[in-house]
Design a protein around this motif. Structure first.
Motif, short mmCIF file in Angstrom:
data_model
loop_
_atom_site.label_atom_id
_atom_site.label_comp_id
_atom_site.label_asym_id
_atom_site.label_seq_id
_atom_site.Cartn_x
_atom_site.Cartn_y
_atom_site.Cartn_z
N GLN A 52 13.82 6.22 0.28
CA GLN A 52 13.20 5.85 -0.91
C GLN A 52 12.11 6.83 -1.32
O GLN A 52 11.33 7.33 -0.29
N GLN A 92 16.30 0.31 -6.72
CA GLN A 92 17.28 -0.10 -6.05
C GLN A 92 17.26 -1.60 -5.73
O GLN A 92 16.23 -2.35 -5.50
N ALA A 129 10.54 6.25 -9.28
CA ALA A 129 11.26 5.95 -8.12
C ALA A 129 12.63 6.02 -8.13
O ALA A 129 13.28 6.05 -9.12
N THR A 175 16.18 6.86 -5.11
CA THR A 175 16.77 6.88 -3.85
C THR A 175 17.78 7.80 -3.62
O THR A 175 18.73 8.19 -4.40
N HIS A 231 15.06 -2.86 -2.61
CA HIS A 231 13.72 -2.13 -2.46
C HIS A 231 12.80 -3.00 -1.84
O HIS A 231 11.83 -2.66 -1.21
N THR A 249 12.05 -2.12 1.93
CA THR A 249 10.89 -1.10 1.92
C THR A 249 9.64 -1.54 1.74
O THR A 249 8.46 -1.05 2.28
#
Length: 479
Positions: free
Chosen positions: A211, A293, A270, A272, A296, A299
Motif C-alpha cells: 500500500q 483496494q 492511494a 497499491t 485496504h 492495512t
C-alpha cells in the motif's frame, strides 16, 4: 471541500461516507433503479438516481455522474474501487468540469492501466520484472517463438486489464495456440482490446502487495504489505497483513520498490503495487492498482491509519501528516470477502433473497457491509456482499477471531464463501503460513467443505450429548 459525491455502491460507498462525515463533509449517493432502497442510499446526506440497473446505464455512466455532481454542487467525486475508479477518461472529465477527482491524475491511470506501459515506466528504476516481452501481440506464430525463447511454462496476459481475465498458463508448446485464442477472445470481450503479452510463469508464487500513499508535495510513503495469495480464478478471496513470510529486510526492500513505482508515474493519492514473490524470495513487479483496494481495511488495522481520510486530505492539497519512520506494524489483520457465490459449484454467483442476514460483532471484529436482511442480491454487479475483517495481537489470535466471527455470521437465502473461508482458516497449510497462490487447486474441493460441515455437526452433537450427560449426573446426585 464541502461535499463529496461517491460514485459507487454497496459497502465501499458506505465506507467512504463514514470517513467523509467524520471529517464534516456532506455526502451524495448515486444509485441505480434496483438500488433505490440500498443502505448506501439511506446513509448519505443526499441521493440521486443515475439510471437503470445495468452498470453501463448507471454506475458507468460518466456523463450522468458529472451532471449530478454539478447539479448538487459537489466539490469532489470519490470513485471507490471498480466501475470508474481506474478510468482515465473519467478522471479527465472531472478535471475538465472543475471537480476534484479523489485519486491519481489521468496520466498515472493511463500508464499503470496498461501492463506494458507500466513495465516500461518502472524499468527505469531498476525494479525486478518477470522475464518476458515488452510488446503486445495477437500473432500466434510470433507467440510460439517468444514462448520458446523464454521457456515453458509461460503466462499469457491481457495487456489492457486484470482480474484474471485474458490470462492463461501454458505448460507445453502444443497448448499455446488454443490458449492464445482463448486469451485474446476473453481480453477483447472484457476490455475491448484483444492484445496480450507473454512472460515467464513463476511457479509457486506468493502474491504480495504494498500500500502506498503520495501527496502533491513530493512525499510518498508505503504502509507495509498485504498477503493476497488465497485466490480463486486468479481473483482474491482472503487477504492478511502483514504477510507471514516477509522478514524486516525483505519488507523494507519491497516497500522501497513500491515507492519507486509510484514515483515512476508521478503518482498522487492511494495506490497499491503488486508483486510476485517466488520460492527463493525473489520479488517481481506485477502491476499497480491506481485506486483504493478492496482489502485496504487490513492495512488500516495494523497501522492505525484511515486511508480514506488520507485520500481526501491529499485531494484537498494537504501534505501527508506523517513520515515513513512514524509508521509501524501493530498486531495482525485478516479479511474474508463474503461473496454470494457457491463454493460447491465452482464459485458461481448465487443470486437470491437475503431471508436471514445477521452480522457478527465483538472485540477484534469489523464488517464493511452493504446489505440488509430482506434485500435481494442483484445479478447486475459484483457478487460481494461484505468484507469480514478481524484483528488480533498476533496471527493466531486474528485467525481464531475470524473462525469465531464466521460461526456468528448468519446468512440464509443465498450461498456464500463463509464456509470456504472457515475451511481455509482452519487448514494446516494456511495456519502454518506455508502456502502460495495454488492453495485452492492444491487443497480445496467441494467435498472438503462437505466433510468439514459433517465434522462440525458431529462435534456439535458430541458437545450437546456431553452437556446432557453432565446434567443427568447432577440430577442423580444425592442431597
Amino acid at each position: 471541500m464541502n461535499k463529496i459525491l461517491v460514485a459507487n455502491r454497496g459497502e465501499i460507498a458506505i465506507r467512504i461516507m463514514r470517513t467523509a462525515q467524520k471529517m464534516g463533509i456532506k455526502t451524495v449517493a448515486v444509485y441505480s433503479t434496483i438500488d433505490r432502497n440500498a443502505p448506501h442510499v439511506k446513509f448519505a446526506d443526499e441521493a440521486v438516481c443515475i439510471g437503470e440497473a445495468p452498470s453501463i446505464s448507471s454506475y458507468l455512466n460518466a456523463n450522468r455522474i458529472i451532471e449530478m455532481a454539478k447539479t448538487l454542487q459537489a466539490d469532489a467525486i470519490h470513485p471507490g474501487y471498480g466501475f470508474l475508479s481506474e478510468n482515465a477518461a473519467f478522471a479527465e472529465l472531472c478535471e475538465t468540469h472543475g471537480i476534484t477527482f479523489i485519486g491519481p491524475k489521468s496520466k498515472a491511470i493511463k500508464i499503470m492501466g496498461s501492463k506494458l506501459a507500466a513495465k516500461e515506466a518502472v524499468s527505469q528504476y531498476n525494479i525486478p520484472l518477470v522475464p518476458g516481452i515488452d510488446e503486445a501481440i495477437t500473432d500466434t506464430k510470433k507467440a510460439k517463438e517468444i514462448a520458446k525463447s523464454i521457456g515453458f511454462p509461460v503466462l499469457i496476459k491481457a495487456s489492457a486489464g486484470g482480474g484474471g481475465k485474458g490470462m492463461r498458463i501454458v505448460e507445453k508448446e502444443n497448448e499455446l495456440e488454443a490458449q492464445m485464442k482463448r486469451a485474446i477472445s476473453e481480453a477483447h470481450s472484457a476490455f475491448g482490446d484483444g492484445s496480450v503479452f507473454i512472460e515467464k510463469y513463476v511457479s509457486s508464487p506468493r502474491h504480495i502487495e504494498i500500500q502506498i500513499m503520495a501527496d502533491g508535495h513530493g512525499n510518498i510513503l508505503h504502509f507495509f504489505e498485504r498477503e493476497c495469495s488465497i485466490q480463486r480464478r486468479h481473483q482474491k478471496v482472503i487477504e492478511e497483513a502483514p504477510s507471514s513470510i516477509l522478514n524486516p529486510e525483505l519488507r523494507k526492500k519491497m516497500g522501497e520498490a513500491a515507492v519507486k513505482v509510484a514515483r515512476s508515474c508521478d503518482y498522487l493519492g492511494a495506490g497499491t503495487v503488486e508483486f510476485l514473490l517466488d520460492s527463493h524470495h525473489n520479488f517481481y513487479f506485477l502491476e499497480m492498482n491506481t485506486r483504493l483496494q478492496v482489502e485496504h481495511p487490513v492495512t488500516e488495522l495494523i497501522t492505525g491509519v484511515d486511508l480514506v481520510e488520507l485520500q481526501i486530505r491529499i485531494a484537498r492539497g494537504e501534505k501527508l501528516p506523517m513520515a515513513q519512520d512514524d509508521l509501524n506494524i501493530s498486531g495482525h489483520a485478516l479479511e474474508l470477502r463474503v461473496y454470494a457465490e457457491d463454493p460447491l459449484n465452482d464459485f458461481l454467483p448465487s443470486v437470491g433473497h437475503l431471508k436471514t442476514y445477521k452480522l457478527p460483532s465483538g472485540p477484534g471484529i469489523r464488517v464493511d457491509n452493504g446489505f440488509e436482511q430482506g434485500m435481494d442480491i442483484p445479478i447486475y454487479y459484483d457478487p460481494m456482499i461484505s468484507k469480514l475483517i478481524t484483528y488480533g495481537k498476533n496471527r493466531e489470535e486474528a485467525i481464531q477471531t475470524m473462525i469465531d466471527a464466521i460461526s456468528k455470521y448468519r446468512i440464509e437465502g443465498v450461498e456464500t464463501t463463509l464456509d470456504f473461508g472457515k475451511f481455509v482458516f482452519e487448514h494446516h497449510a494456511f495456519k502454518s503460513g506455508r502456502f502460495d497462490t495454488h492453495f485452492v487447486p492444491k487443497y480445496y474441493t467441494p467435498e472438503s467443505i462437505e466433510q468439514h460441515k459433517k465434522n462440525d455437526a458431529e462435534m456439535a452433537a458430541l458437545i450437546v450429548a456431553k452437556h446432557y450427560m453432565e446434567a443427568q449426573n447432577k440430577l442423580r446426585l444425592p442431597r
